[in-house]
Design an enzyme around this catalytic site. Structure first.
Site, PDB file in Angstrom:
ATOM      1  CB  SER A  42      14.339 -18.771 -74.072  1.00 36.97           C
ATOM      2  OG  SER A  42      13.119 -18.422 -74.655  1.00 36.97           O
ATOM      3  CG  ASP A  88      10.267 -20.121 -67.975  1.00 38.33           C
ATOM      4  OD1 ASP A  88      10.887 -21.206 -68.009  1.00 38.33           O
ATOM      5  OD2 ASP A  88      10.133 -19.381 -68.966  1.00 38.33           O
ATOM      6  CG  HIS A  90      10.912 -22.110 -71.758  1.00 38.00           C
ATOM      7  ND1 HIS A  90      11.003 -20.846 -71.205  1.00 38.00           N
ATOM      8  CD2 HIS A  90      11.388 -21.990 -73.022  1.00 38.00           C
ATOM      9  CE1 HIS A  90      11.502 -20.007 -72.100  1.00 38.00           C
ATOM     10  NE2 HIS A  90      11.750 -20.671 -73.205  1.00 38.00           N
TER      11      HIS A  90
END
Length: 225
Positions: free
Chosen positions: A170, A85, A53
């Site tokens: 992230s 992901d 992502h």
């Protein structure tokens, strides 16, 4: 006039501490102006593991504890998304920083350290990103503690009590082991609440993709066989 909001706390990730070493494999995903967007892990001279992502950055900086200086900067040549992901970034030129091996597994109960340049305050947009790298020691816990987790390919990492990964972390690593022997276990995927540090977080289980990653990156892999 209303009072300005208080500055974010000096400790980072959320509830973390300044990095205790230069994690040579730690990558900052950036635009061409050097703005940090996500973390990543150098797993071979020309390959970085991150979250799918996070998209495709223009460049990465590795081998430094400050995302805006030091280390080495490499343009991103291509990105290969895997099923989940997780994605692999191929660098245009090889890095000289030492990559991190991919762990063979990440069982429940494993001690893990999360590393990143994410927000140090718990809500999205509440403050800027720290320039200095931060770390937090935590552990892998049972899948049941994380809602909406895909157990075969994801990890549930302990969080709460004002401690955990946050926006900007992230794609960055959850590692096991210790100084000189770190191994990559997870990549930061998402939280289980809108605010950071109030509940466990979900990480992509990089160990579940180990064979696939090794096949893609070939003999340049850092992962132990």
């Amino acid at each position: 006039a209303s009072e300005p909001p208080p500055p974010p706390p000096p400790t980072g990730i959320v509830g973390g501490v300044p990095a205790s070493e230069t994690y040579t494999f730690m990558a900052s995903l950036q635009d061409l102006s050097g703005n940090h967007s996500c973390g990543g892990s150098l797993v071979a001279a020309r390959w970085v593991v991150t979250a799918e992502h996070c998209g495709t950055p223009a460049r990465v900086r590795v081998g430094t504890t400050t995302y805006n200086s030091g280390g080495e900067v490499h343009l991103v040549a291509s990105r290969q998304a895997l099923d989940g992901d997780i994605a692999l970034l191929q660098l245009a030129t090889p890095a000289i920083s030492k990559p991190v091996p991919i762990a063979a597994g990440a069982p429940v109960g494993s001690a893990t350290r999360i590393i990143g340049w994410g927000q140090t305050c718990p809500t999205q947009g509440c403050g800027g990103l720290p320039v200095g790298l931060r770390q937090l020691d935590t552990s892998i816990i049972a899948d049941e503690s994380c809602s909406d987790i895909t157990g075969e390919t994801e990890l549930c990492v302990q969080g709460g009590g004002g401690k955990g990964a946050c926006y900007g972390d992230s794609g960055g690593p959850a590692v096991t082991g210790g100084p000189g022997s770190w191994q990559l276990a997870g990549a930061t995927s998402r939280g289980t609440a809108a605010s950071c540090g109030v509940s466990p977080a979900i990480y992509t289980d990089v160990t579940a993709y180990r064979a696939q990653i090794l096949q893609i990156i070939g003999s340049g892999a850092a992962a132990r066989r």
